[in-house]
Design an enzyme around this catalytic site. Structure first.
Site, short mmCIF file in Angstrom:
data_model
loop_
_atom_site.label_atom_id
_atom_site.label_comp_id
_atom_site.label_asym_id
_atom_site.label_seq_id
_atom_site.Cartn_x
_atom_site.Cartn_y
_atom_site.Cartn_z
N LYS A 282 10.88 -3.57 -9.09
CA LYS A 282 11.08 -3.86 -7.83
C LYS A 282 9.55 -4.71 -7.89
O LYS A 282 8.76 -4.46 -8.42
CB LYS A 282 10.56 -3.08 -7.11
N LYS B 22 2.49 -5.60 -6.14
CA LYS B 22 1.37 -6.54 -6.61
C LYS B 22 1.08 -6.05 -7.90
O LYS B 22 0.17 -6.20 -8.63
CB LYS B 22 0.18 -6.38 -5.90
N LYS C 249 3.64 10.70 -8.91
CA LYS C 249 2.13 10.33 -7.87
C LYS C 249 1.20 11.27 -8.66
O LYS C 249 0.00 10.78 -9.28
CB LYS C 249 1.47 10.49 -6.55
#
Ligand code: SF4
Length: 326
Positions: free
Chosen positions: A192, A195, A112
């Site tokens: 995967k 959105k 991240k």
């Protein structure tokens, strides 16, 4: 006494079929065997969100999907994380006994930090501690997880062991319940379903929107022309047939291999299967949407029930840590 299950999901708005097959369906099934607590983790979302303007709408949409899919507030506690403020208290206390080295080694933190170098905030590094607080605040026994989330749960278990060894037996070590559903690939067949990759089909999509989305799906790359024989085993459309047209997979595979069916028709059959599987869900969702007060009542009641458990835990924790008189 049933064992307690806790699971949290970020408020990502309308859910897609990957969410349904990978998590929601499992949530629904667990309700009869366990004392389940399902939480929309809005505080976690703050670690990565650039804007919070859609947060409330996303929570509402997600609740519509959860309830329409069968999460039952009579069986489970369903609430929003920030509505039970005790979790932030426990997060702070656990932060005092979690070595920074443990947190800096977590692969998702590194990932991240790489993905949002402009916003490597304190919440990102403390994420596993907040997750541990979410889970143990309710003295959870079991956490449904995918294989990829096992290291996170292990961190929670390490924090529990540390707390218990310093302050005495307080929390059960939560056990993983591996979900038996495989990862659902998105329409591009590469990642995967999600959105952020725009490779998803929303549960609440209309039949027409569903067909449009399925039309964009990547198929067997070796099948360039209608008359080329296909390889269903490498085609994600075929994999999705397994979920939505389970009774027709043998026939579709056989037809695909001899070019008896084209990908256009095959996708129409898939869209038909998805639409009929979700017909009742979509009707229930539409009905729920007409009564927003009901959604907010469910969340308020869920927060109240969650808080009554949380308060007891926090009182016990404060006493054991010497913050209040035992
Ligand atoms: Fe995939 Fe169906 Fe095309 Fe075969 S016919 S390659 S299973 S989409």
């Amino acid at each position: 006494m049933k064992q307690r299950v806790f699971s949290g999901a970020r408020p990502t708005g309308r859910q897609h079929i990957g969410n349904y097959l990978g998590a929601i369906q499992n949530y629904v099934d667990l309700q009869d065997k366990y004392d389940c607590i399902y939480c929309i983790v809005d505080i976690h979302a703050l670690t990565t969100l650039e804007s919070t303007s859609e947060l409330q709408q996303n929570i509402f949409e997600m609740m519509l999907d959860w309830l329409a899919a069968g999460l039952d507030p009579k069986k489970s506690i369903i609430f929003v994380q920030s509505h039970v403020t005790e979790v932030t208290e426990l997060f702070t206390f656990l932060g005092m006994l979690t070595p920074l080295g443990w947190l800096l080694r977590v692969p998702t933190f590194k990932e991240k930090a790489r993905m949002q170098p402009q916003n490597v905030n304190y919440g990102l590094v403390g994420y596993p501690v907040l997750m541990a607080a979410d889970i143990i605040l309710y003295k959870t026994n079991v956490v449904p997880v995918g294989e990829d989330q096992l290291p996170h749960l292990e961190m929670t278990r390490e924090i529990v062991r540390r707390f218990n060894s310093i302050f005495g037996e307080t929390f059960p070590e939560p056990q993983a319940k591996l979900t038996s559903f495989p990862m659902v690939l998105g329409l591009n067949g590469g990642q995967k379903m999600g959105k952020s990759y725009n490779n998803h089909i929303e549960l609440a999509a209309t039949p027409e929107e569903t067909l449009e989305r399925v039309r964009t799906a990547v198929t067997d790359p070796a099948r360039q022309r209608r008359n080329d024989p296909g390889h269903p085993e490498v085609c994600n459309v075929f994999t999705l047939h397994g979920y939505f047209n389970p009774g027709r997979t043998e026939e579709i595979a056989a037809q695909c291999k001899v070019a008896g069916i084209g990908c256009v028709d095959c996708k129409k059959i898939l869209a038909g299967g998805i639409n009929s599987a979700l017909k009742d869900f979509r009707e229930r969702r539409h009905a729920l949407e007409q009564d927003p007060d009901h959604i907010y009542d469910v969340l308020a009641d869920g927060a109240k029930r969650a808080q009554s458990i949380a308060r007891k835990t926090i009182t016990e924790v404060k006493a054991k840590m010497g913050l209040i008189r035992a």
